[in-house]
Motif scaffolding. Sequence first.
Motif, PDB file in Angstrom:
ATOM      1  N   ASP A  71       4.245  71.486 -71.619  1.00 11.61           N
ATOM      2  CA  ASP A  71       2.909  70.769 -71.510  1.00 11.61           C
ATOM      3  C   ASP A  71       1.508  71.570 -71.983  1.00 11.61           C
ATOM      4  O   ASP A  71       0.485  71.129 -71.815  1.00 11.61           O
ATOM      5  N   GLY A  72       1.899  72.375 -72.872  1.00 12.21           N
ATOM      6  CA  GLY A  72       0.815  73.261 -73.496  1.00 12.21           C
ATOM      7  C   GLY A  72       0.715  74.469 -72.908  1.00 12.21           C
ATOM      8  O   GLY A  72       1.456  74.846 -71.913  1.00 12.21           O
ATOM      9  N   THR A  73      -0.316  75.252 -73.165  1.00  9.32           N
ATOM     10  CA  THR A  73      -0.978  76.331 -72.496  1.00  9.32           C
ATOM     11  C   THR A  73      -2.328  76.386 -72.126  1.00  9.32           C
ATOM     12  O   THR A  73      -3.072  75.471 -72.614  1.00  9.32           O
ATOM     13  N   SER A  86       1.898  79.287 -70.378  1.00  9.98           N
ATOM     14  CA  SER A  86       2.544  78.232 -70.574  1.00  9.98           C
ATOM     15  C   SER A  86       2.744  77.387 -69.281  1.00  9.98           C
ATOM     16  O   SER A  86       2.434  77.928 -68.170  1.00  9.98           O
ATOM     17  N   ILE A  87       2.645  76.138 -69.646  1.00  3.38           N
ATOM     18  CA  ILE A  87       2.921  75.140 -68.536  1.00  3.38           C
ATOM     19  C   ILE A  87       4.081  74.361 -68.923  1.00  3.38           C
ATOM     20  O   ILE A  87       4.131  73.494 -69.809  1.00  3.38           O
ATOM     21  N   ASN A  88       5.192  74.754 -68.110  1.00  2.00           N
ATOM     22  CA  ASN A  88       6.589  74.184 -68.573  1.00  2.00           C
ATOM     23  C   ASN A  88       6.899  72.840 -67.267  1.00  2.00           C
ATOM     24  O   ASN A  88       6.789  73.331 -65.975  1.00  2.00           O
ATOM     25  N   THR A 104       5.127  68.030 -63.247  1.00  4.42           N
ATOM     26  CA  THR A 104       4.800  67.009 -64.040  1.00  4.42           C
ATOM     27  C   THR A 104       3.648  67.438 -64.865  1.00  4.42           C
ATOM     28  O   THR A 104       3.082  66.868 -65.650  1.00  4.42           O
ATOM     29  N   GLY A 105       3.268  68.962 -64.930  1.00  8.13           N
ATOM     30  CA  GLY A 105       2.154  69.417 -65.658  1.00  8.13           C
ATOM     31  C   GLY A 105       1.015  69.035 -65.304  1.00  8.13           C
ATOM     32  O   GLY A 105       0.761  68.521 -64.137  1.00  8.13           O
ATOM     33  N   VAL A 106      -0.140  69.410 -65.924  1.00  9.58           N
ATOM     34  CA  VAL A 106      -1.513  69.256 -65.543  1.00  9.58           C
ATOM     35  C   VAL A 106      -2.083  67.938 -65.847  1.00  9.58           C
ATOM     36  O   VAL A 106      -3.073  67.653 -65.594  1.00  9.58           O
ATOM     37  N   GLY A 107      -1.509  67.261 -66.744  1.00  9.09           N
ATOM     38  CA  GLY A 107      -2.144  65.979 -67.001  1.00  9.09           C
ATOM     39  C   GLY A 107      -3.204  65.944 -67.539  1.00  9.09           C
ATOM     40  O   GLY A 107      -3.640  66.876 -68.694  1.00  9.09           O
ATOM     41  N   ALA A 124      14.548  79.141 -64.026  1.00  8.30           N
ATOM     42  CA  ALA A 124      13.115  78.455 -64.928  1.00  8.30           C
ATOM     43  C   ALA A 124      12.310  78.615 -64.024  1.00  8.30           C
ATOM     44  O   ALA A 124      12.226  78.093 -63.106  1.00  8.30           O
ATOM     45  N   ALA A 125      11.059  78.691 -64.832  1.00  8.49           N
ATOM     46  CA  ALA A 125       9.676  78.942 -64.224  1.00  8.49           C
ATOM     47  C   ALA A 125       8.629  78.358 -64.966  1.00  8.49           C
ATOM     48  O   ALA A 125       8.695  78.253 -66.254  1.00  8.49           O
ATOM     49  N   PRO A 126       7.461  77.827 -64.317  1.00 11.50           N
ATOM     50  CA  PRO A 126       6.391  76.859 -65.012  1.00 11.50           C
ATOM     51  C   PRO A 126       5.642  77.645 -65.807  1.00 11.50           C
ATOM     52  O   PRO A 126       5.147  77.314 -66.821  1.00 11.50           O
ATOM     53  N   HIS A 127       5.545  79.043 -65.501  1.00 11.06           N
ATOM     54  CA  HIS A 127       4.406  79.613 -66.250  1.00 11.06           C
ATOM     55  C   HIS A 127       4.845  80.856 -66.950  1.00 11.06           C
ATOM     56  O   HIS A 127       4.176  81.781 -67.425  1.00 11.06           O
TER      57      HIS A 127
END
Length: 335
Positions: free
Chosen positions: A56-58, A91-93, A108-111, A293-296
Amino acid sequence: MQNKFHRIAVAVLSLAAGVPAMAAPPTPTTAPHVLPQPAGAYSFEVGGTRVIALSDGTAPQDLHKLLRGTMAARTDAMLRSEFVSNPLQTSINVFVIEIGERHVMIDTGVGDLFGPGSGGRLPESMAAAGIRSEQISDILITHVHPDDVGGLVRNGRMMFPNAVVHVGKPDVEFFVDPPKGKAAHADSKTSEELVGMMKPYFDAGKVRAFTGQTDIVPSISATPHAGHTPGSAFYTLSTKSGQIVFVGDIVHAAAVQFPTPSVSIMYDAEPTLAINVRKKAFAEFALNRTLIAAPHLSFPGVGYVRESGKGFQWVPVNYENWSAKQPAPRTGQAN
């Protein structure tokens, strides 16, 4: 994720004790200037089940303002040891698991919530992986924060119209239930955003709140780990020959929190609980050689934890990139 750090107001308990300063390694003389990246997707199998990590980008983190239980000089030294510096692009994973006809998404990420240039790239990454929004059957929310539920709604519409959203009941009560949600945040705008992301799914009867250890969908179970938020949860995919645990936000700054897991972050709802969750989880993952697995953690955010001195170290999975037109190469089996 500077916006998140300035806008999420949560209860902060007593800070962890300070740690001694560590000697600063020399600053690298050459740092790469990173250019804009294409959409990001990384696929792998766990026991024959396909998992896709989506970027979802950084977004930037000012760790001097965010970390608790350490000092800026020590943070800078630990970042330099990993050849990075403050503020840190993080990261936003997001992860998708394919189980038969089901496509199960983890967060779902940050939108659109952080604005241009900070996350919001999930649709591009889904397209690159050949995943359509309407294919998502279930969404497993690790916790209700803007960079985890922000992608539920885009341009005022449900991004995943066919999905059932699964979330820990304590987070619903703390963040989304209007009377308690208003009290949970000094920043009413954040409360309104969180409610706005979840409300269309509530209105459609598509939210399933759980308490305790719960089997969510076939092969995936949830376990509560309150601390970062009251309803934070891990999700475990278990197959006959493999397992992976999706851990949510137990770690944000890998260079600091793996070596010193007693360092918390300002938006932990209950820092002491969050620290205990992190220490216990890291120890168990290291002992059992568990794939997590981790989001950040740096995209794709998948790898292992191992003991290192009095702390721990992050070991990302080995990157592989080969053509589907060729026979699959033999891969070394971890023991």
